[in-house]
Motif scaffolding. Structure first.
Motif, PDB file in Angstrom:
ATOM      1  N   THR A 140       0.853  -1.199   0.000  1.00  0.00           N
ATOM      2  CA  THR A 140       0.000   0.000   0.000  1.00  0.00           C
ATOM      3  C   THR A 140       0.877   1.232   0.000  1.00  0.00           C
ATOM      4  N   ASP A 141       0.382   2.297  -0.639  1.00  0.00           N
ATOM      5  CA  ASP A 141       1.114   3.548  -0.557  1.00  0.00           C
ATOM      6  C   ASP A 141       0.602   4.284   0.683  1.00  0.00           C
ATOM      7  N   SER A 142       1.149   5.448   0.979  1.00  0.00           N
ATOM      8  CA  SER A 142       0.816   6.105   2.260  1.00  0.00           C
ATOM      9  C   SER A 142      -0.215   7.212   2.078  1.00  0.00           C
ATOM     10  N   GLY A 143      -0.604   7.471   0.852  1.00  0.00           N
ATOM     11  CA  GLY A 143      -1.704   8.406   0.611  1.00  0.00           C
ATOM     12  C   GLY A 143      -1.297   9.810   0.239  1.00  0.00           C
ATOM     13  N   GLY A 144      -0.120  10.234   0.587  1.00  0.00           N
ATOM     14  CA  GLY A 144       0.268  11.630   0.386  1.00  0.00           C
ATOM     15  C   GLY A 144       0.235  12.067  -1.067  1.00  0.00           C
ATOM     16  N   PHE A 145       0.737  11.233  -1.942  1.00  0.00           N
ATOM     17  CA  PHE A 145       0.810  11.606  -3.364  1.00  0.00           C
ATOM     18  C   PHE A 145      -0.585  11.875  -3.918  1.00  0.00           C
ATOM     19  N   GLN A 146      -1.561  11.010  -3.558  1.00  0.00           N
ATOM     20  CA  GLN A 146      -2.896  11.186  -4.127  1.00  0.00           C
ATOM     21  C   GLN A 146      -3.682  12.295  -3.430  1.00  0.00           C
ATOM     22  N   LEU A 196       4.723   8.245   5.121  1.00  0.00           N
ATOM     23  CA  LEU A 196       4.086   9.418   4.525  1.00  0.00           C
ATOM     24  C   LEU A 196       5.187  10.376   4.085  1.00  0.00           C
ATOM     25  N   ASP A 197       5.077  10.902   2.893  1.00  0.00           N
ATOM     26  CA  ASP A 197       6.119  11.785   2.366  1.00  0.00           C
ATOM     27  C   ASP A 197       5.454  12.940   1.639  1.00  0.00           C
ATOM     28  N   GLU A 198       6.268  13.888   1.171  1.00  0.00           N
ATOM     29  CA  GLU A 198       5.755  14.959   0.318  1.00  0.00           C
ATOM     30  C   GLU A 198       6.468  14.894  -1.020  1.00  0.00           C
ATOM     31  N   CYS A 199       5.709  14.651  -2.056  1.00  0.00           N
ATOM     32  CA  CYS A 199       6.250  14.541  -3.412  1.00  0.00           C
ATOM     33  C   CYS A 199       5.904  15.825  -4.159  1.00  0.00           C
ATOM     34  N   ILE A 200       6.902  16.497  -4.737  1.00  0.00           N
ATOM     35  CA  ILE A 200       6.589  17.721  -5.495  1.00  0.00           C
ATOM     36  C   ILE A 200       6.843  17.488  -6.979  1.00  0.00           C
ATOM     37  N   GLY A 252      11.123   3.469   3.464  1.00  0.00           N
ATOM     38  CA  GLY A 252      11.318   4.913   3.416  1.00  0.00           C
ATOM     39  C   GLY A 252      11.236   5.357   1.965  1.00  0.00           C
ATOM     40  N   ILE A 253      11.034   6.653   1.728  1.00  0.00           N
ATOM     41  CA  ILE A 253      10.909   7.163   0.351  1.00  0.00           C
ATOM     42  C   ILE A 253      11.935   8.264   0.124  1.00  0.00           C
ATOM     43  N   VAL A 254      12.844   8.039  -0.813  1.00  0.00           N
ATOM     44  CA  VAL A 254      13.894   9.007  -1.129  1.00  0.00           C
ATOM     45  C   VAL A 254      13.283  10.138  -1.950  1.00  0.00           C
ATOM     46  N   GLN A 255      13.513  11.377  -1.534  1.00  0.00           N
ATOM     47  CA  GLN A 255      13.078  12.540  -2.283  1.00  0.00           C
ATOM     48  C   GLN A 255      14.313  13.351  -2.695  1.00  0.00           C
ATOM     49  N   GLY A 256      14.081  14.612  -3.090  1.00  0.00           N
ATOM     50  CA  GLY A 256      15.223  15.445  -3.473  1.00  0.00           C
ATOM     51  C   GLY A 256      15.174  15.930  -4.909  1.00  0.00           C
ATOM     52  N   ILE A 291      12.033   5.053  -4.322  1.00  0.00           N
ATOM     53  CA  ILE A 291      12.557   6.262  -4.957  1.00  0.00           C
ATOM     54  C   ILE A 291      11.340   7.039  -5.426  1.00  0.00           C
ATOM     55  N   GLY A 292      11.046   8.122  -4.692  1.00  0.00           N
ATOM     56  CA  GLY A 292       9.884   8.933  -4.995  1.00  0.00           C
ATOM     57  C   GLY A 292      10.280  10.179  -5.787  1.00  0.00           C
ATOM     58  N   GLY A 293       9.269  11.024  -6.003  1.00  0.00           N
ATOM     59  CA  GLY A 293       9.547  12.306  -6.649  1.00  0.00           C
ATOM     60  C   GLY A 293       9.936  12.200  -8.100  1.00  0.00           C
ATOM     61  N   LEU A 294       9.675  11.050  -8.722  1.00  0.00           N
ATOM     62  CA  LEU A 294       9.959  10.893 -10.159  1.00  0.00           C
ATOM     63  C   LEU A 294       8.668  10.506 -10.874  1.00  0.00           C
ATOM     64  N   ALA A 295       8.737  10.490 -12.216  1.00  0.00           N
ATOM     65  CA  ALA A 295       7.514  10.297 -13.029  1.00  0.00           C
ATOM     66  C   ALA A 295       6.480  11.346 -12.631  1.00  0.00           C
ATOM     67  N   VAL A 296       6.977  12.555 -12.456  1.00  0.00           N
ATOM     68  CA  VAL A 296       6.112  13.691 -12.089  1.00  0.00           C
ATOM     69  C   VAL A 296       6.258  14.815 -13.114  1.00  0.00           C
ATOM     70  N   GLY A 297       6.537  14.412 -14.363  1.00  0.00           N
ATOM     71  CA  GLY A 297       6.591  15.404 -15.447  1.00  0.00           C
ATOM     72  C   GLY A 297       7.985  15.646 -15.991  1.00  0.00           C
ATOM     73  N   LEU A 349      10.694   1.916  -7.418  1.00  0.00           N
ATOM     74  CA  LEU A 349      10.530   3.164  -8.162  1.00  0.00           C
ATOM     75  C   LEU A 349       9.033   3.414  -8.327  1.00  0.00           C
ATOM     76  N   MET A 350       8.529   4.441  -7.660  1.00  0.00           N
ATOM     77  CA  MET A 350       7.089   4.643  -7.527  1.00  0.00           C
ATOM     78  C   MET A 350       6.468   5.264  -8.791  1.00  0.00           C
ATOM     79  N   GLY A 351       5.374   4.608  -9.255  1.00  0.00           N
ATOM     80  CA  GLY A 351       4.602   5.198 -10.343  1.00  0.00           C
ATOM     81  C   GLY A 351       5.189   4.999 -11.727  1.00  0.00           C
ATOM     82  N   VAL A 352       6.134   4.085 -11.859  1.00  0.00           N
ATOM     83  CA  VAL A 352       6.799   3.890 -13.158  1.00  0.00           C
ATOM     84  C   VAL A 352       6.528   2.471 -13.652  1.00  0.00           C
TER      85      VAL A 352
HETATM   86  C1  HRD Z   1       3.143   7.443  -1.438  1.00  0.00           C
HETATM   87  N1  HRD Z   1       4.236   8.362  -1.731  1.00  0.00           N
HETATM   88  C2  HRD Z   1       4.604   8.642  -2.975  1.00  0.00           C
HETATM   89  N2  HRD Z   1       3.915   8.147  -4.022  1.00  0.00           N
HETATM   90  C3  HRD Z   1       4.341   8.484  -5.293  1.00  0.00           C
HETATM   91  C4  HRD Z   1       3.597   8.033  -6.388  1.00  0.00           C
HETATM   92  C5  HRD Z   1       4.000   8.401  -7.669  1.00  0.00           C
HETATM   93  N3  HRD Z   1       3.433   8.167  -8.888  1.00  0.00           N
HETATM   94  C6  HRD Z   1       4.226   8.802  -9.784  1.00  0.00           C
HETATM   95  N4  HRD Z   1       4.000   8.861 -11.129  1.00  0.00           N
HETATM   96  C7  HRD Z   1       2.816   8.265 -11.694  1.00  0.00           C
HETATM   97  N5  HRD Z   1       5.277   9.413  -9.192  1.00  0.00           N
HETATM   98  C8  HRD Z   1       5.159   9.201  -7.855  1.00  0.00           C
HETATM   99  C9  HRD Z   1       5.899   9.639  -6.774  1.00  0.00           C
HETATM  100  C10 HRD Z   1       5.485   9.287  -5.482  1.00  0.00           C
HETATM  101  C11 HRD Z   1       6.192   9.780  -4.329  1.00  0.00           C
HETATM  102  O1  HRD Z   1       7.191  10.509  -4.419  1.00  0.00           O
HETATM  103  N6  HRD Z   1       5.717   9.438  -3.105  1.00  0.00           N
END
Ligand code: HRD
Length: 372
Positions: A91-97, A145-149, A186-190, A214-220, A245-248
């Motif tokens: 499960t993810d932690s919800g922050g991204f959505q 829980l993390d903050e993805c920008i 844990g989720i790597v950001q930066g 590895i978060g913060g990627l696949a975000v454009g 690698l999240m979301g890829v």
């Molecule tokens: C649950 N935390 C968390 N989810 C993510 C989901 C993602 N889904 C994508 N592209 C579809 N990038 C993401 C990054 C994160 C991220 O940095 N953190």
């Protein structure tokens, strides 16, 4: 004694073949995790998801906490029982959505408050509440829980979000309370800044996690930026822990991620593309909405091990997609998920045989030559 463990069995360059053993079954890596957003992989029976080769699927905390609610899922026996999937769930932690779907979001040091995009009701998500929700769901692998920008971003903003995510990582680890029957990642950001990424990786390791996302990627960002960040950061992560690698992503993103040391992937793309008429084959992607398929009696790929690639004509699949028949979503979702599982299964075999470079070249050549 930890009941969820990772074993690395082979490497080829930066690529890794491994296995996560859990009380609910094993996860062979590199692994692709189908997304079961609100307790269902859309248009698929759970048995069919397993038949495509999936060892594990993903559930989204944001969706499940809104409907049907974490406490309700727990009272009904947990997410596995609820959805009839007895194998591992991440499960993810919800922050991204929350940041991409919810309304009226307010982010503070404590956590994030927001209004449901469904009925406007108010919620709060903190590191502690997110761990509690994922534990109520009885998930096998849970996220901090993390903050993805989104990228591009100012360095100051990337630094602020990365440092907050490390503080939330620490609170998540404390709230996790060393549970032995599930893993906490844990989720790597930066962002795309190598120094910030290094500080994040080091900060998480000093706290200590069962795996590292590895978060913060696949975000454009462009693919080459994502690949550079991966090449820089995976060598700085522990070799004996899984990397996710999240979301890829699209097949070429996943192949490139495996070549750069990633073990786990999730993406809505194969199922969402299936619902929009796109079929993934070993030649690449075919848009079945296109009128050129109207009279094409050929199947998608008569040499495919997947019966669904052999038994339907392109003309019929075109018809299903144009008329928006439910069977179209069902067939193309299965075809795409099966292709993603075939890709990762072949990658696992290639790494074991020390032929990852050849495998990658052959796969890219087939995509390029594609007789679509
Ligand atoms: C649950 N935390 C968390 N989810 C993510 C989901 C993602 N889904 C994508 N592209 C579809 N990038 C993401 C990054 C994160 C991220 O940095 N953190």
């Amino acid at each position: 004694m930890k009941q969820v463990t990772f074993t690395l069995s082979a490497t080829d360059g930066m690529a890794r073949r491994g296995r996560i053993d859990t009380p609910r079954g094993e996860i062979n890596t590199p692994a692709f995790m189908p997304v079961g957003t609100a307790g269902t992989v859309k248009a698929m029976y759970p048995e069919q998801v397993r038949d495509t080769g999936a060892d594990i699927l993903l559930g989204n905390t944001y969706h499940l906490m809104l409907r049907p609610g974490a406490e309700r899922v727990a009272s009904l026996g947990g997410l596995h029982t609820f959805m009839n999937w007895e194998r591992p769930i991440l499960t993810d932690s919800g922050g991204f959505q929350v940041m991409s779907l919810a309304k009226l979001r307010k982010l503070t040091e404590r956590g994030v408050t927001f209004k449901s995009h469904i009925d406007g009701s108010a919620y709060e998500l903190t590191p502690e509440r997110s761990i509690e929700i994922q534990t109520l769901l009885d998930s096998d692998i849970i996220m901090q829980l993390d903050e993805c920008i989104a990228l591009p971003a100012e360095r100051k903003e990337m630094e602020r979000a990365m440092e907050l995510s490390i503080r939330w990582a620490d609170r998540s680890k404390t709230a996790f309370n060393n549970q032995q029957n599930r893993m906490l990642f844990g989720i790597v950001q930066g962002g795309d800044d190598a120094e910030l990424r290094s500080r994040s990786a080091a900060g998480l390791q000093s706290i200590g996690f069962d795996g590292y996302s590895i978060g913060g990627l696949a975000v454009g960002e462009p693919q080459e930026v994502m690949f550079r960040v991966l090449s820089d950061i995976t060598p700085e992560l522990p070799a004996d822990k899984p990397r996710y690698l999240m979301g890829v992503g699209k097949p070429d993103d996943i192949l490139g991620g495996i070549e750069r040391g990633v073990d786990m992937f999730d993406c809505v793309h194969p199922t969402r593309a299936g619902r929009h008429g796109h079929a993934y084959t070993r030649f690449g992607v075919i848009n079945l909405k296109n009128a050129r398929h109207r009279d094409d009696h050929r199947p998608l790929d008569e040499a495919s091990p997947n019966p669904n690639c052999r038994r339907w004509s392109r003309a019929y699949l075109h018809h299903l997609v144009k008329t928006e028949e439910i069977l179209g979503a069902m067939v193309l979702s299965q075809i795409n998920l099966a292709y993603y599982q075939e890709l990762t299964a072949r990658a696992r075999a290639a790494i074991e045989a020390g032929r990852m470079t050849d495998f990658a070249a052959e796969t890219r050549a087939a995509w390029a030559a594609g007789d679509l």
